[in-house]
Design a protein around this motif. Structure first.
Motif, PDB file in Angstrom:
ATOM      1  N   GLU A  60       3.302   3.145   0.399  1.00  0.00           N
ATOM      2  CA  GLU A  60       2.362   5.033   0.282  1.00  0.00           C
ATOM      3  C   GLU A  60       1.165   4.712   0.781  1.00  0.00           C
ATOM      4  O   GLU A  60       0.834   5.640   2.181  1.00  0.00           O
ATOM      5  CB  GLU A  60       2.284   5.391  -0.694  1.00  0.00           C
ATOM      6  N   ARG A  61       0.270   3.437   0.155  1.00  0.00           N
ATOM      7  CA  ARG A  61      -1.116   3.968   0.662  1.00  0.00           C
ATOM      8  C   ARG A  61      -0.955   2.919   1.900  1.00  0.00           C
ATOM      9  O   ARG A  61      -2.333   3.044   3.069  1.00  0.00           O
ATOM     10  CB  ARG A  61      -1.572   2.698  -0.085  1.00  0.00           C
ATOM     11  N   ASP A 119       1.049   3.302   4.657  1.00  0.00           N
ATOM     12  CA  ASP A 119       1.484   4.489   5.244  1.00  0.00           C
ATOM     13  C   ASP A 119       0.189   5.671   5.682  1.00  0.00           C
ATOM     14  O   ASP A 119       0.302   6.044   6.894  1.00  0.00           O
ATOM     15  CB  ASP A 119       2.481   5.445   4.624  1.00  0.00           C
ATOM     16  N   GLN A 120      -0.772   5.619   4.751  1.00  0.00           N
ATOM     17  CA  GLN A 120      -1.477   6.452   4.830  1.00  0.00           C
ATOM     18  C   GLN A 120      -2.790   6.028   4.989  1.00  0.00           C
ATOM     19  O   GLN A 120      -3.274   6.618   6.198  1.00  0.00           O
ATOM     20  CB  GLN A 120      -1.993   6.715   3.006  1.00  0.00           C
ATOM     21  N   ALA A 156      -1.783   6.315   8.979  1.00  0.00           N
ATOM     22  CA  ALA A 156      -1.857   7.713   9.862  1.00  0.00           C
ATOM     23  C   ALA A 156      -3.526   7.651   9.712  1.00  0.00           C
ATOM     24  O   ALA A 156      -4.069   8.798  10.745  1.00  0.00           O
ATOM     25  CB  ALA A 156      -1.660   8.723   8.346  1.00  0.00           C
ATOM     26  N   ALA A 157      -4.682   7.426   8.805  1.00  0.00           N
ATOM     27  CA  ALA A 157      -6.129   7.774   8.495  1.00  0.00           C
ATOM     28  C   ALA A 157      -6.441   7.189   9.875  1.00  0.00           C
ATOM     29  O   ALA A 157      -6.911   7.423  10.720  1.00  0.00           O
ATOM     30  CB  ALA A 157      -6.973   7.153   7.631  1.00  0.00           C
ATOM     31  N   HIS A 166     -10.562  10.011   3.875  1.00  0.00           N
ATOM     32  CA  HIS A 166      -9.666  10.697   4.180  1.00  0.00           C
ATOM     33  C   HIS A 166      -8.130   9.905   3.338  1.00  0.00           C
ATOM     34  O   HIS A 166      -7.382  11.256   2.869  1.00  0.00           O
ATOM     35  CB  HIS A 166      -8.898  10.317   5.793  1.00  0.00           C
ATOM     36  N   VAL A 167      -8.119   8.468   2.998  1.00  0.00           N
ATOM     37  CA  VAL A 167      -7.371   8.890   2.260  1.00  0.00           C
ATOM     38  C   VAL A 167      -7.349   8.533   0.675  1.00  0.00           C
ATOM     39  O   VAL A 167      -6.274   9.256   0.513  1.00  0.00           O
ATOM     40  CB  VAL A 167      -6.167   7.131   2.392  1.00  0.00           C
ATOM     41  N   TYR A 168      -8.053   8.759   0.266  1.00  0.00           N
ATOM     42  CA  TYR A 168      -8.482   9.050  -0.714  1.00  0.00           C
ATOM     43  C   TYR A 168      -8.846  10.248  -1.453  1.00  0.00           C
ATOM     44  O   TYR A 168      -9.695  10.568  -2.341  1.00  0.00           O
ATOM     45  CB  TYR A 168      -9.466   7.426  -1.574  1.00  0.00           C
ATOM     46  N   ASP A 218      -8.047  13.137  -2.804  1.00  0.00           N
ATOM     47  CA  ASP A 218      -7.250  13.184  -3.862  1.00  0.00           C
ATOM     48  C   ASP A 218      -7.928  12.213  -5.071  1.00  0.00           C
ATOM     49  O   ASP A 218      -7.997  12.985  -6.514  1.00  0.00           O
ATOM     50  CB  ASP A 218      -6.276  13.149  -4.019  1.00  0.00           C
TER      51      ASP A 218
END
Length: 263
Positions: free
Chosen positions: A211-212, A214-215, A218-219, A235-237, A239
Motif C-alpha cells: 500500500e505504501r 502504491d502511495q 502516486a505521489a 504527500h504520503v504520510y 495522516d
C-alpha cells in the motif's frame, strides 16, 4: 499476579521457555523500550539471552543476575539492542554471536542462515531476515512455535527501514519467509508486546508495504519532476504526526531506491 506488557525491570514469563525483561528506554524508535529475551529450558539453570539492550548498567546487571548465561544472541546491530554488549559480556562471560562481526565476543561465531543452535537444552534455528538492517536475523525456538523477530516485526505499529543499509526488496522477501513458517507461531518482537499469530502479522506487514509503495508511486506522479524525499513524505504520510516525518524519510528513501531498482 501475571505481569502484562509493559513491565519494566521485571522478568515477565511469556511461555514455559521464553521470558522477557523490558528495558526502561522508551522513545520514538523503541516504542515502550527494548525487549531483552531470556530463554531457559525447563529444569535447566543456564539460559540464552537475546538482545541485552543498550548501555544501561542497571538493566544489564538485572539480566545478568538471571544467569548463568550460556550464550548471548543479537538480532541486529542497532544500539538499543547492542549498546550493552561489551558490558554484558564482562558481567556474564558468555560468548556473543551475531551477523555483524563488531559484536562477537568470547569466541562467539558468526550467525549463519538456517543453522541450528543447540545450547542449554534449547534448540534454536537462525533465519536471515534482512531489510530493516542488512544484518537482521530472527530465531525460532523448537517445540514452542515461538519466533524472536527483532525489529523485522514489532509488537505494534510497523517497522522503519534503515536507509543506511536497509533494503525493501530484502524486507519483502524476509516477510514472505516468515509467512511461510505457517500458522501457530507466536511473535516475540524487539519492541512492543508479543503477538499470537506470526503469519497473520507478516501478511499485514506485506499488505502495508504494498500500500505504501502504491502511495509513493502516486505521489511521484502527482508531484511531477524530481520531488524531494520530504515532499514525498508530506504527500504520503499526511495522516501521520509531522514529528514522525524525519523517521518516515528513512523508509521513503528505501522505497525510492527499491522503485529505482525495478526500472
Amino acid at each position: 499476579m501475571t505481569l502484562a506488557h509493559p513491565a519494566y525491570a521485571q522478568v515477565r514469563e511469556v511461555t514455559p521457555i521464553v521470558s522477557v525483561m523490558l528495558e526502561d528506554n522508551p522513545g520514538m524508535m523503541t516504542l515502550d523500550g527494548t525487549n531483552t529475551w531470556i530463554l531457559r529450558a525447563p529444569g535447566r539453570a543456564e539460559c540464552v539471552v537475546v538482545d541485552p539492550g543498550d548501555a544501561d548498567e542497571e538493566h544489564l546487571a538485572r539480566v545478568a543476575a538471571l544467569g548463568p548465561v550460556a550464550l548471548t544472541l543479537i538480532t541486529h546491530r542497532h544500539f538499543d539492542h547492542t549498546g550493552g554488549v561489551q558490558r554484558f559480556f564482562e558481567l556474564t562471560g558468555a560468548p556473543v554471536r551475531s551477523v555483524d562481526p563488531e559484536f562477537l565476543r568470547g569466541g562467539g561465531e558468526h550467525l549463519v542462515d538456517g543453522e541450528t543452535i543447540d545450547v542449554a537444552g534449547l534448540t534454536l534455528t537462525v533465519i536471515a531476515t534482512p531489510g530493516h538492517t542488512k544484518d537482521s536475523v530472527s530465531f525460532t525456538v523448537e517445540g514452542e512455535g515461538t519466533v524472536l523477530t527483532g525489529d523485522t516485526i514489532l509488537g505494534r505499529g510497523t517497522t522503519v527501514l534503515d536507509d543506511s543499509d536497509g533494503d525493501l526488496g530484502d524486507y519483502l522477501s524476509s516477510l514472505r519467509r516468515l509467512l511461510d513458517l505457517g500458522s501457530g507461531h507466536r511473535v516475540m518482537p524487539g519492541h512492543g508486546p508479543e503477538l499470537p499469530e506470526l503469519n497473520v502479522v507478516a501478511q499485514q506487514y506485506l499488505d502495508h508495504r504494498e500500500e505504501r509503495l502504491d502511495q509513493v508511486r502516486a505521489a511521484l506522479g502527482a508531484l511531477g519532476g524530481t520531488p524531494t524525499v520530504r515532499e514525498v513524505v508530506e504527500h504520503v504520510y499526511s495522516d501521520v504526526d509531522p514529528k514522525l516525518w524525519p523517521v518516515a524519510e528513512k523508509s521513503v528513501n528505501v522505497q525510492l531506491a527499491y522503485l529505482r531498482s525495478l526500472d
